[in-house]
Write a protein that holds these residues in place. Sequence first.
Motif, PDB file in Angstrom:
ATOM      1  N   UNK A   1      51.851   1.444  77.979  1.00  0.00           N
ATOM      2  CA  UNK A   1      52.139   1.196  76.570  1.00  0.00           C
ATOM      3  C   UNK A   1      50.848   1.297  75.739  1.00  0.00           C
ATOM      4  N   UNK A   2      49.778   0.692  76.262  1.00  0.00           N
ATOM      5  CA  UNK A   2      48.497   0.724  75.548  1.00  0.00           C
ATOM      6  C   UNK A   2      47.950   2.137  75.447  1.00  0.00           C
ATOM      7  N   UNK A   3      48.012   2.871  76.560  1.00  0.00           N
ATOM      8  CA  UNK A   3      47.470   4.229  76.555  1.00  0.00           C
ATOM      9  C   UNK A   3      48.302   5.122  75.637  1.00  0.00           C
ATOM     10  N   UNK A   4      49.609   4.896  75.643  1.00  0.00           N
ATOM     11  CA  UNK A   4      50.480   5.655  74.752  1.00  0.00           C
ATOM     12  C   UNK A   4      50.143   5.334  73.293  1.00  0.00           C
ATOM     13  N   UNK A   5      49.836   4.076  73.004  1.00  0.00           N
ATOM     14  CA  UNK A   5      49.435   3.702  71.639  1.00  0.00           C
ATOM     15  C   UNK A   5      48.129   4.406  71.266  1.00  0.00           C
ATOM     16  N   UNK A   6      47.159   4.400  72.197  1.00  0.00           N
ATOM     17  CA  UNK A   6      45.866   5.055  71.913  1.00  0.00           C
ATOM     18  C   UNK A   6      46.095   6.527  71.570  1.00  0.00           C
ATOM     19  N   UNK A   7      46.961   7.173  72.339  1.00  0.00           N
ATOM     20  CA  UNK A   7      47.248   8.602  72.112  1.00  0.00           C
ATOM     21  C   UNK A   7      47.905   8.792  70.742  1.00  0.00           C
ATOM     22  N   UNK A   8      48.864   7.927  70.445  1.00  0.00           N
ATOM     23  CA  UNK A   8      49.572   8.073  69.170  1.00  0.00           C
ATOM     24  C   UNK A   8      48.700   7.735  67.965  1.00  0.00           C
ATOM     25  N   UNK A   9      47.709   6.879  68.181  1.00  0.00           N
ATOM     26  CA  UNK A   9      46.779   6.581  67.088  1.00  0.00           C
ATOM     27  C   UNK A   9      46.005   7.830  66.697  1.00  0.00           C
ATOM     28  N   UNK A  10      45.799   8.742  67.662  1.00  0.00           N
ATOM     29  CA  UNK A  10      45.110  10.003  67.361  1.00  0.00           C
ATOM     30  C   UNK A  10      46.092  11.085  66.926  1.00  0.00           C
ATOM     31  N   UNK A  11      47.289  11.057  67.504  1.00  0.00           N
ATOM     32  CA  UNK A  11      48.298  12.054  67.095  1.00  0.00           C
ATOM     33  C   UNK A  11      48.668  11.915  65.624  1.00  0.00           C
ATOM     34  N   UNK A  12      48.563  10.706  65.108  1.00  0.00           N
ATOM     35  CA  UNK A  12      48.875  10.451  63.694  1.00  0.00           C
ATOM     36  C   UNK A  12      48.057  11.322  62.751  1.00  0.00           C
ATOM     37  N   UNK A  13      46.920  11.824  63.231  1.00  0.00           N
ATOM     38  CA  UNK A  13      46.062  12.675  62.386  1.00  0.00           C
ATOM     39  C   UNK A  13      46.326  14.156  62.622  1.00  0.00           C
ATOM     40  N   UNK A  14      47.371  14.461  63.386  1.00  0.00           N
ATOM     41  CA  UNK A  14      47.703  15.864  63.660  1.00  0.00           C
ATOM     42  C   UNK A  14      47.044  16.385  64.929  1.00  0.00           C
ATOM     43  N   UNK A  15      46.346  15.525  65.678  1.00  0.00           N
ATOM     44  CA  UNK A  15      45.707  15.967  66.928  1.00  0.00           C
ATOM     45  C   UNK A  15      46.769  16.144  68.021  1.00  0.00           C
ATOM     46  N   UNK A  16      46.599  17.159  68.856  1.00  0.00           N
ATOM     47  CA  UNK A  16      47.584  17.437  69.903  1.00  0.00           C
ATOM     48  C   UNK A  16      46.920  17.375  71.280  1.00  0.00           C
ATOM     49  N   UNK A  17      47.731  17.626  72.328  1.00  0.00           N
ATOM     50  CA  UNK A  17      47.176  17.580  73.691  1.00  0.00           C
ATOM     51  C   UNK A  17      46.227  18.762  73.930  1.00  0.00           C
ATOM     52  N   UNK A  18      46.222  19.740  73.042  1.00  0.00           N
ATOM     53  CA  UNK A  18      45.217  20.817  73.157  1.00  0.00           C
ATOM     54  C   UNK A  18      43.857  20.335  72.637  1.00  0.00           C
TER      55      UNK A  18
END
Length: 423
Positions: free
Chosen positions: A144-161
Amino acid sequence: MLAVLQMELQHLPGFRDFYPEDRAWLNYIFECWRTTAANFGFAEYDGPTLESTDLYKKKSGEELKSQLFRFEDQGGRDVCLRPEMTPTLARLVAARERDFKKPIKWFSISPFFRFEKPQKGRLREFYQINCDLIGDNSLASDAELISLAINLLRGFGLTSRDFSVRLSNRNLWSDFLKRHDVPVDRTAEFLSIIDKLGREEETRLAQKLTAFNLTLDQIHSFLATPTDQLPGFEELFREFRWRGVEDFCELDLTIVRGLDYYSGLVFELFDRGRENRALGGGGRYDKLIEVISDGSVDLPAAGFAIGDVVLRNFLEELPHTRALAAERMVKRALRGYIVIASESQRSEAVKLATRLREAGISVDFPLEATKVGKQFQTAESLGTQYAVVVGQEWPQVRLKNLRTREESVVLEAELENNLKLEN
Ligand code: HAM
């Protein structure tokens, strides 16, 4: 004299002035973080900027202790500006543990201070979002925490690339050291060598390893262990798949983290190109609350922090995240600029501005008689979306969309609706 004046106009090294453009960036970052953290059910808290130095003596690690902005206050106390949030959070939770339902899911966005050598991605004052989950030591809470960390960055348009989370577990290294007969009290010293892998010359690292009767080959073959042979990782990746974030996650046993309190899972977030320092990092610290409370409260915990400095650099480097930031920041610019084309209508223009502001529509107008062309220039330079021209035709006004250049004539009484509805 000039040199002295120039010095007085400078901020201290590693500190920043936030002119409106920079503050707009910071606000954009904070708003996006807040929305995502709340979306995951985290509540916001904060602590004091100044703390007793004792708080960091127990478990923060040698490097951090050497970076404290530390002084004696007028009351003779040994204090420092907080270099990180985790010990403060542990203190807050330990003090009122019974008042909170578990798991505790809290976040904060606050400034921190470390006396580091200022360089790209490293300053002496910076902001972090800290997110922590306390009172639960399941793999689901880690995921859950790691998913939150990822989504905190995805919110700016960042992707897995663009970025990934590199995961490791300190316990794997503890087991490795046990197998190689290295005493437990030398773990921190050993992990500081692993922390330097890829950043320090191999011959130097190999030499340091001889003190542990170990070779670089032994380290490299351990680093190549497949995920399915590592306890817990299969289950963790299953949790990631459920949350749709598995493409962001990879194993990297070289991640050990510089802070002493981490006790199990650890992770760091990096841009894929590795052009920047870590965007964030964290892990499990199951014993810190017990240590800070001198044994009175024992709660498992995990969390992470993402910093604003590396993040803004990265978002500005990538065209798609830069464009998204510009678009969202423009949306917050002034909605309307009231162009006073005829000074005899000034009182009506000011009353109109007041009404619109009361209705929640942001507007501005010139404080003194100004040529109409100049007023339009001001409206454009402020990034305003609409010019509202008040002149002899009052109560009719001319509404001009400064982005599309479309114009219409509307009654001032209808203006509020027009400005609210139109994009
Ligand atoms: P940290 O790895 O020391 O972790 O910091 C997290 C992030 O804060 C870094 O990845 C970086 O982006 C940013 N940061 C750290 N130092 C600086 C600096 N001097 N200048 C600019 N940015 C910086 C912690 O602070 C842990 N307390 C995180 C945590 C929360 N662990 C559990 N809960």
